[in-house]
Design a protein around this motif. Sequence first.
Motif, PDB file in Angstrom:
ATOM      1  N   ASN A 226      44.753  85.578  36.645  1.00 16.70           N
ATOM      2  CA  ASN A 226      44.169  86.502  37.620  1.00 16.70           C
ATOM      3  C   ASN A 226      43.937  87.879  37.019  1.00 16.70           C
ATOM      4  O   ASN A 226      42.864  88.481  37.192  1.00 16.70           O
ATOM      5  N   THR A 227      44.918  88.389  36.282  1.00 18.07           N
ATOM      6  CA  THR A 227      44.771  89.712  35.670  1.00 18.07           C
ATOM      7  C   THR A 227      43.676  89.705  34.615  1.00 18.07           C
ATOM      8  O   THR A 227      42.837  90.604  34.557  1.00 18.07           O
ATOM      9  N   MET A 228      43.678  88.679  33.774  1.00 14.91           N
ATOM     10  CA  MET A 228      42.666  88.593  32.714  1.00 14.91           C
ATOM     11  C   MET A 228      41.264  88.452  33.291  1.00 14.91           C
ATOM     12  O   MET A 228      40.316  89.071  32.806  1.00 14.91           O
ATOM     13  N   GLN A 229      41.109  87.627  34.300  1.00 11.83           N
ATOM     14  CA  GLN A 229      39.784  87.446  34.895  1.00 11.83           C
ATOM     15  C   GLN A 229      39.271  88.761  35.480  1.00 11.83           C
ATOM     16  O   GLN A 229      38.105  89.126  35.291  1.00 11.83           O
ATOM     17  N   THR A 230      40.139  89.481  36.148  1.00 15.13           N
ATOM     18  CA  THR A 230      39.749  90.758  36.751  1.00 15.13           C
ATOM     19  C   THR A 230      39.348  91.768  35.679  1.00 15.13           C
ATOM     20  O   THR A 230      38.320  92.444  35.790  1.00 15.13           O
ATOM     21  N   LEU A 231      40.151  91.849  34.622  1.00 17.58           N
ATOM     22  CA  LEU A 231      39.872  92.821  33.569  1.00 17.58           C
ATOM     23  C   LEU A 231      38.627  92.454  32.773  1.00 17.58           C
ATOM     24  O   LEU A 231      37.807  93.319  32.441  1.00 17.58           O
ATOM     25  N   PRO A 241      38.085  99.444  26.158  1.00 19.43           N
ATOM     26  CA  PRO A 241      39.172  98.573  25.699  1.00 19.43           C
ATOM     27  C   PRO A 241      40.328  98.561  26.681  1.00 19.43           C
ATOM     28  O   PRO A 241      40.561  99.533  27.417  1.00 19.43           O
ATOM     29  N   VAL A 242      41.046  97.452  26.694  1.00 19.09           N
ATOM     30  CA  VAL A 242      42.239  97.305  27.529  1.00 19.09           C
ATOM     31  C   VAL A 242      43.337  96.695  26.659  1.00 19.09           C
ATOM     32  O   VAL A 242      43.071  95.782  25.870  1.00 19.09           O
ATOM     33  N   LEU A 243      44.538  97.197  26.817  1.00 18.18           N
ATOM     34  CA  LEU A 243      45.703  96.692  26.084  1.00 18.18           C
ATOM     35  C   LEU A 243      46.630  95.982  27.063  1.00 18.18           C
ATOM     36  O   LEU A 243      47.006  96.544  28.086  1.00 18.18           O
ATOM     37  N   ILE A 244      46.983  94.739  26.743  1.00 20.07           N
ATOM     38  CA  ILE A 244      47.885  93.974  27.606  1.00 20.07           C
ATOM     39  C   ILE A 244      49.096  93.530  26.798  1.00 20.07           C
ATOM     40  O   ILE A 244      48.960  92.979  25.706  1.00 20.07           O
ATOM     41  N   GLU A 245      50.261  93.767  27.349  1.00 21.49           N
ATOM     42  CA  GLU A 245      51.486  93.248  26.754  1.00 21.49           C
ATOM     43  C   GLU A 245      51.984  92.089  27.602  1.00 21.49           C
ATOM     44  O   GLU A 245      52.309  92.263  28.784  1.00 21.49           O
ATOM     45  N   PHE A 246      52.019  90.906  27.003  1.00 28.43           N
ATOM     46  CA  PHE A 246      52.544  89.732  27.676  1.00 28.43           C
ATOM     47  C   PHE A 246      54.007  89.577  27.305  1.00 28.43           C
ATOM     48  O   PHE A 246      54.347  89.395  26.128  1.00 28.43           O
ATOM     49  N   LYS A 247      54.878  89.643  28.295  1.00 27.93           N
ATOM     50  CA  LYS A 247      56.299  89.420  28.056  1.00 27.93           C
ATOM     51  C   LYS A 247      56.563  87.915  28.053  1.00 27.93           C
ATOM     52  O   LYS A 247      56.305  87.214  29.038  1.00 27.93           O
TER      53      LYS A 247
END
Length: 665
Positions: A226-231, A241-247
């Motif tokens: 959901n987050t990836m699709q929105t971004l 650019p967007v930075l995502i940290e996956f825990k």
Amino acid sequence: MPEKKFRLQFDKKQYSNEFLISLYDKMLKPRLIEDKMLILLRQGKISKWFSGIGQEAISIGVTCAMQKDEYILPMHRNLGVFTTRDIPLYRLFSQWQGKANGFTKGRDRSFHFGTQAYKIIGMISHLGPQMGVACGIALANLLKKNNKATTVFTGEGGTSEGDFHEALNVASVWSLPVIFCIENNGYGLSTPTSQQYNCRNLADRGVGYGIESHIIDGNNILEVFNTMQTLAESIRYNPRPVLIEFKTFRMRGHEEASGTKYVPDELMKEWEERDPIENYKKFLINNSIFTENEDFKKRSEIKAAIDTHWKKADQEEKIKVDVALELKDVYNVVDFEEIKPTKKTNELRLIDAISKGLKECMDRYKSMVIMGQDIADYGGVFKITEGFIKAYGKERIRNTPICESAIISAAYGLSLQGIKSIVEMQFADFVSSGFNPVVNLLAKSNYRWNQPVDVVIRMPCGGGVGAGPFHSQTNEAWFTKTPGLKVVYPAFPVDAKGLLATAIEDPNPVLFFEHKGLYRSVRQEVPEGYYTIPFGKAALLRTGGGITVISYGAGIHWALEVLEKYPDIEADVIDLRSLQPLDTESIYQSVQKTGKVIILQEDSMFGGIASDISALIMEHCFEFLDAPVKRVASIETPIPFEPNLEDQYLPKNRFEKEIQELYRY
């Protein structure tokens, strides 16, 4: 019984049951493949394995959010990216066995490959450069105005590399539509995060670069998707650019041989209970979306498909050894057609010939991009691109931050999208900051997976101008020994213009050396208009039967000056022009005629190209020699700036003495 605090919480939102089940299927497939591979590894049927068990939700969620024609740059724990893009399993299995149906003809293993057919660009083991490659791909999307996003993966360990920071900075400055995905899985091999960085969250690093950032539970497939699709949808139409940290957590060793003994048992147990597949399966069953029987059936189907594809790959013949093919594939095949120059000429300095050559190529290739420090409004430190921004605009003439590695990697990314690019090193010395992508990414690309590299790196180089150790090196030998690179070094304006056009046409990485001491000191009548000069064809500047003089760059001018002082020395003077490929035919013909040879290079002696030429002559022309091959080079020190010290360093004066002695031998 209340759920434990670490149990995952899923929000199905508006998604259909069919879609929710498809996410489970996509996660299950790489997990079952890994189960099979771990057995085969123990049986010695594959050589190595980098496990992504426990991280499947990230690969699947990210890939499902991306459009099929958008590039993804995965790491070695992202099997789910490859399977979700529907690469036939037998091709993956062939790749892991080093067979021909793989993607690298047995030349690289595991996930070190790319495939344009599936818009996947694989990693190199140095990790960091792929961040810059993603910037280049995203820049191409921006230039094409195609509203496409790009996604690139790295691990928390890779965020310590300079390439990571360079790429984030470039992406931010240029507002590139790229999503940087950090899989923070707790350990870089055996080094825990506490020894990798000293901030609470890696996502916080986005603040320093002016980049939007997010923290996501990497084990929760619905949160990831959901987050990836929105971004992704957002940056397609609002590029940034967007930075995502996956825990998340890596449940097995860095690779299987390293094990997990360094991981505390309680930490391993906690993350076992956060397994992305088992938790999601329970969610589907508890919400009557899926049943145990359906799960059993699905697992059986996937296992059967895995076995079928493995059998197909296993029965495939081993790679047949063919040295001719190996050598051929180092470079992309060049369909070179020489374009002859016109008879109309103008007197130009070397610097002017290069500038005019660049303009003609910019006009010829309408999407070509030039990148470098201070090259736009300022026109570069040597003013070669002065006025270019007015003629071609800021999108094609791009000032870069001081980050050679990311920009060279970005040039590769542009090439992946069919856009030619030129990178100007402000000084050739500074390429050391981008050495890794040159010799490990660009140079190996065609050999590894048949991907051309339309990149030219301009290298202002050389001494004689009092610039000292950091601005005066002539460092061509760093690259002539690297298979996959082409190295060109013109000494005259006519050659510089024609060879530059050839370099830009060539679908291989070219390092184009320009001696800055010659920029404004050498003039010549240069043909108007576009023309090319073939690589690997030296120029015979003078003929004589007494001795062969071989040189290039400023050395050619020094040799000609000395010979003017000694008209009794009858010499063939060979200007190599290109060092890789090398015109050995012209060298051998001359040596067989004269019987004596002296090689002059500005570089210091040991490890320079003169040594290789000397060895080639000894191997192929020994019976024709009347004297030992003589090499003349700069002394074995860094190059100093003080004029007297620099004169002593450079070989011009020593050449005058050595050629006389050899001629009289």
